[in-house]
Design a protein around this motif. Structure first.
Motif, PDB file in Angstrom:
ATOM      1  N   GLY A 158     -17.435   7.463 -17.030  1.00 15.45           N
ATOM      2  CA  GLY A 158     -16.951   7.445 -18.406  1.00 15.45           C
ATOM      3  C   GLY A 158     -17.376   8.620 -19.245  1.00 15.45           C
ATOM      4  O   GLY A 158     -16.968   8.731 -20.407  1.00 15.45           O
ATOM      5  N   LEU A 159     -18.166   9.536 -18.684  1.00 12.05           N
ATOM      6  CA  LEU A 159     -18.655  10.656 -19.484  1.00 12.05           C
ATOM      7  C   LEU A 159     -17.543  11.602 -19.909  1.00 12.05           C
ATOM      8  O   LEU A 159     -17.719  12.385 -20.840  1.00 12.05           O
ATOM      9  CB  LEU A 159     -19.729  11.430 -18.717  1.00 12.05           C
ATOM     10  CG  LEU A 159     -21.068  10.703 -18.606  1.00 12.05           C
ATOM     11  CD1 LEU A 159     -22.088  11.583 -17.908  1.00 12.05           C
ATOM     12  CD2 LEU A 159     -21.574  10.290 -19.972  1.00 12.05           C
ATOM     13  N   ALA A 160     -16.403  11.541 -19.239  1.00 13.34           N
ATOM     14  CA  ALA A 160     -15.269  12.377 -19.652  1.00 13.34           C
ATOM     15  C   ALA A 160     -14.809  12.021 -21.055  1.00 13.34           C
ATOM     16  O   ALA A 160     -14.133  12.812 -21.721  1.00 13.34           O
ATOM     17  CB  ALA A 160     -14.114  12.218 -18.677  1.00 13.34           C
ATOM     18  N   LEU A 161     -15.170  10.828 -21.530  1.00 20.05           N
ATOM     19  CA  LEU A 161     -14.736  10.384 -22.849  1.00 20.05           C
ATOM     20  C   LEU A 161     -15.651  10.849 -23.969  1.00 20.05           C
ATOM     21  O   LEU A 161     -15.299  10.726 -25.132  1.00 20.05           O
ATOM     22  CB  LEU A 161     -14.673   8.848 -22.893  1.00 20.05           C
ATOM     23  CG  LEU A 161     -13.785   8.170 -21.859  1.00 20.05           C
ATOM     24  CD1 LEU A 161     -13.842   6.664 -22.034  1.00 20.05           C
ATOM     25  CD2 LEU A 161     -12.354   8.672 -21.981  1.00 20.05           C
ATOM     26  N   VAL A 162     -16.834  11.348 -23.649  1.00 18.34           N
ATOM     27  CA  VAL A 162     -17.803  11.708 -24.677  1.00 18.34           C
ATOM     28  C   VAL A 162     -17.231  12.782 -25.587  1.00 18.34           C
ATOM     29  O   VAL A 162     -16.767  13.817 -25.139  1.00 18.34           O
ATOM     30  CB  VAL A 162     -19.122  12.184 -24.043  1.00 18.34           C
ATOM     31  CG1 VAL A 162     -20.048  12.765 -25.099  1.00 18.34           C
ATOM     32  CG2 VAL A 162     -19.801  11.031 -23.337  1.00 18.34           C
ATOM     33  N   GLY A 163     -17.260  12.505 -26.890  1.00 20.56           N
ATOM     34  CA  GLY A 163     -16.743  13.450 -27.860  1.00 20.56           C
ATOM     35  C   GLY A 163     -15.239  13.471 -27.974  1.00 20.56           C
ATOM     36  O   GLY A 163     -14.670  14.330 -28.629  1.00 20.56           O
ATOM     37  N   SER A 164     -14.564  12.496 -27.368  1.00 23.47           N
ATOM     38  CA  SER A 164     -13.101  12.504 -27.401  1.00 23.47           C
ATOM     39  C   SER A 164     -12.532  11.974 -28.698  1.00 23.47           C
ATOM     40  O   SER A 164     -11.342  12.042 -28.936  1.00 23.47           O
ATOM     41  CB  SER A 164     -12.543  11.673 -26.237  1.00 23.47           C
ATOM     42  OG  SER A 164     -12.963  10.325 -26.334  1.00 23.47           O
ATOM     43  N   ALA A 165     -13.395  11.441 -29.575  1.00 24.57           N
ATOM     44  CA  ALA A 165     -12.986  10.974 -30.903  1.00 24.57           C
ATOM     45  C   ALA A 165     -11.829   9.988 -30.845  1.00 24.57           C
ATOM     46  O   ALA A 165     -10.817  10.155 -31.518  1.00 24.57           O
ATOM     47  CB  ALA A 165     -12.630  12.162 -31.804  1.00 24.57           C
ATOM     48  N   ILE A 166     -11.978   8.956 -30.010  1.00 24.75           N
ATOM     49  CA  ILE A 166     -10.968   7.901 -29.977  1.00 24.75           C
ATOM     50  C   ILE A 166     -10.991   7.198 -31.327  1.00 24.75           C
ATOM     51  O   ILE A 166     -12.029   6.729 -31.765  1.00 24.75           O
ATOM     52  CB  ILE A 166     -11.248   6.900 -28.854  1.00 24.75           C
ATOM     53  CG1 ILE A 166     -11.223   7.616 -27.500  1.00 24.75           C
ATOM     54  CG2 ILE A 166     -10.229   5.769 -28.864  1.00 24.75           C
ATOM     55  CD1 ILE A 166     -11.674   6.766 -26.351  1.00 24.75           C
ATOM     56  N   PRO A 167      -9.867   7.128 -32.049  1.00 27.38           N
ATOM     57  CA  PRO A 167      -9.883   6.639 -33.424  1.00 27.38           C
ATOM     58  C   PRO A 167     -10.178   5.153 -33.523  1.00 27.38           C
ATOM     59  O   PRO A 167      -9.975   4.396 -32.584  1.00 27.38           O
ATOM     60  CB  PRO A 167      -8.467   6.944 -33.927  1.00 27.38           C
ATOM     61  CG  PRO A 167      -7.636   6.964 -32.685  1.00 27.38           C
ATOM     62  CD  PRO A 167      -8.533   7.530 -31.613  1.00 27.38           C
ATOM     63  N   VAL A 168     -10.674   4.776 -34.688  1.00 30.02           N
ATOM     64  CA  VAL A 168     -10.889   3.376 -35.010  1.00 30.02           C
ATOM     65  C   VAL A 168     -10.308   3.118 -36.390  1.00 30.02           C
ATOM     66  O   VAL A 168      -9.942   4.029 -37.107  1.00 30.02           O
ATOM     67  CB  VAL A 168     -12.394   3.003 -35.018  1.00 30.02           C
ATOM     68  CG1 VAL A 168     -12.998   3.178 -33.652  1.00 30.02           C
ATOM     69  CG2 VAL A 168     -13.141   3.836 -36.042  1.00 30.02           C
ATOM     70  N   GLY A 169     -10.229   1.820 -36.754  1.00 29.91           N
ATOM     71  CA  GLY A 169      -9.899   1.493 -38.134  1.00 29.91           C
ATOM     72  C   GLY A 169      -8.443   1.235 -38.420  1.00 29.91           C
ATOM     73  O   GLY A 169      -7.944   1.577 -39.495  1.00 29.91           O
ATOM     74  N   ALA A 170      -7.698   0.659 -37.490  1.00 30.55           N
ATOM     75  CA  ALA A 170      -6.319   0.298 -37.791  1.00 30.55           C
ATOM     76  C   ALA A 170      -6.293  -0.745 -38.900  1.00 30.55           C
ATOM     77  O   ALA A 170      -7.227  -1.514 -39.074  1.00 30.55           O
ATOM     78  CB  ALA A 170      -5.639  -0.252 -36.540  1.00 30.55           C
ATOM     79  N   LYS A 191     -25.540  12.071 -26.369  1.00 33.59           N
ATOM     80  CA  LYS A 191     -24.434  12.338 -25.453  1.00 33.59           C
ATOM     81  C   LYS A 191     -24.895  12.476 -24.000  1.00 33.59           C
ATOM     82  O   LYS A 191     -24.158  12.124 -23.076  1.00 33.59           O
ATOM     83  CB  LYS A 191     -23.694  13.598 -25.884  1.00 33.59           C
ATOM     84  CG  LYS A 191     -22.914  13.425 -27.173  1.00 33.59           C
ATOM     85  CD  LYS A 191     -22.176  14.700 -27.574  1.00 33.59           C
ATOM     86  CE  LYS A 191     -21.351  14.488 -28.838  1.00 33.59           C
ATOM     87  NZ  LYS A 191     -20.638  15.707 -29.264  1.00 33.59           N
ATOM     88  N   CYS A 192     -26.085  13.009 -23.811  1.00 30.18           N
ATOM     89  CA  CYS A 192     -26.531  13.306 -22.451  1.00 30.18           C
ATOM     90  C   CYS A 192     -27.365  12.204 -21.824  1.00 30.18           C
ATOM     91  O   CYS A 192     -27.537  12.183 -20.605  1.00 30.18           O
ATOM     92  CB  CYS A 192     -27.330  14.613 -22.442  1.00 30.18           C
ATOM     93  SG  CYS A 192     -26.350  16.052 -22.887  1.00 30.18           S
ATOM     94  N   VAL A 193     -27.919  11.294 -22.639  1.00 30.12           N
ATOM     95  CA  VAL A 193     -28.758  10.235 -22.091  1.00 30.12           C
ATOM     96  C   VAL A 193     -28.211   8.852 -22.432  1.00 30.12           C
ATOM     97  O   VAL A 193     -28.019   8.010 -21.555  1.00 30.12           O
ATOM     98  CB  VAL A 193     -30.211  10.360 -22.595  1.00 30.12           C
ATOM     99  CG1 VAL A 193     -31.065   9.216 -22.051  1.00 30.12           C
ATOM    100  CG2 VAL A 193     -30.811  11.695 -22.167  1.00 30.12           C
TER     101      VAL A 193
END
Length: 306
Positions: free
Chosen positions: A258-270, A246-248
């Motif tokens: 784009g680091l604001a998105l880290v850990g945001s768990a944007i879903p996949v797999g529709a 996450k940090c490197v």
């Protein structure tokens, strides 16, 4: 490798979809779009105005479609490749470049997994870090599972369809990938170890983190760590692979914005059915060879809006 025993209507993995796209299957690209468009939009919005984000995403998917049809682009790891294309295009737009400026394949390949110094000078040092060298030295499949599980914080059940594995298979792959990343840390550290003592200690640091050393060996390692900041930092990286990711690694793929998105768990797999339904409504009914069909409204992509 544990492959999913798919039933009727279950979607293939990203790697399988990429092969289908290269064989001329536009619906397969619709499924990739449905899976990853939300993540692409979220990243684009970190770099450009909301009104430009849709254009950036449309351009990125169009570029990737063209690349895949020519046999270029990724064989797997679609999302991280997409992130790189989105960031590359968003950076151009933020500098006022023409929307229709075509990105060359070589430019995208050069930017993949790296931050251009002109974009984020503060991140240049990350490219030379032990973590990044170890990560980019791994096979693509291991990089994929590490990204989805440790950066996007997705559960194995969410990642399984994308990788074409069972949830248990994802967990097993993640375990192996984390071990391989730790081994990569150690190898990189050994190559650049500042002293003979560091080089002597290096092979035992993995066992130290796993608490599998004898009491005597553990005491020897701890004695060295008490005086060596370099090896102490490496032990922290070995103990917390997610932190290093996450940090490197994440900044190298996402860029600083784009680091604001880290850990945001944007879903996949529709589901494939969802993609096919959306595509039949007008998303991928292309207009020219090698191009992606335009949706109403002119953004270039009409599948899986979210």
């Amino acid at each position: 490798m544990t492959q999913v025993d798919r039933g009727a209507g279950e979607a293939p993995s990203d790697a399988e979809l990429i092969l289908q796209v290269r064989s001329g299957d536009r619906e397969a690209f619709g499924t990739l779009y449905t899976r990853h468009a939300a993540a692409a939009r979220a990243l684009a919005r970190q770099y450009v105005k909301p009104g430009d984000a849709e254009d950036v995403v449309a351009d990125a998917f169009s570029k990737l479609y063209e690349m895949l049809r020519r046999g270029a682009g990724p064989d797997s790891g679609f999302r991280t490749y997409l992130y790189t294309v989105v960031r590359h295009r968003a950076y151009d737009v933020s500098r006022g470049a023409s929307r229709m400026r075509p990105a060359e394949d070589a430019e995208i390949e050069a930017a993949l997994g790296r931050v251009a110094s002109s974009e984020d000078p503060a991140l240049q040092g990350f490219e030379r870090s032990v973590v990044s060298r170890a990560y980019f030295g791994l096979p693509e499949r291991w990089r994929e599972v590490l990204w989805y599980c440790l950066v996007d914080d997705l559960k194995p059940a969410q990642v399984a369809p994308v990788l074409g594995l069972t949830p248990n298979g994802v967990s097993a792959l993640l375990y192996r990938a984390k071990d391989a990343l730790r081994d990569g840390y150690l190898q990189q550290h050994l190559t650049h170890a500042p002293s003979d003592t560091c080089r002597a200690v290096n092979p035992h640091l993995g066992g130290y983190v796993r608490d599998s050393l004898s009491r005597r060996e553990k005491a020897r390692i701890e004695g060295h760590l008490s005086t060596c900041g370099t090896c102490s930092a490496l032990v922290l990286e070995l103990a917390d692979v997610a932190h290093g990711m996450k940090c490197v690694v994440a900044p190298l793929v996402l860029g600083a914005a784009g680091l604001a998105l880290v850990g945001s768990a944007i879903p996949v797999g529709a589901s494939l059915a969802t993609a096919v339904k959306a595509a039949s409504a007008g998303g991928f009914t292309g207009t020219s060879a090698g191009g992606v069909g335009s949706a109403a409204g002119g953004t270039g992509m009409g599948v899986g809006a979210s």
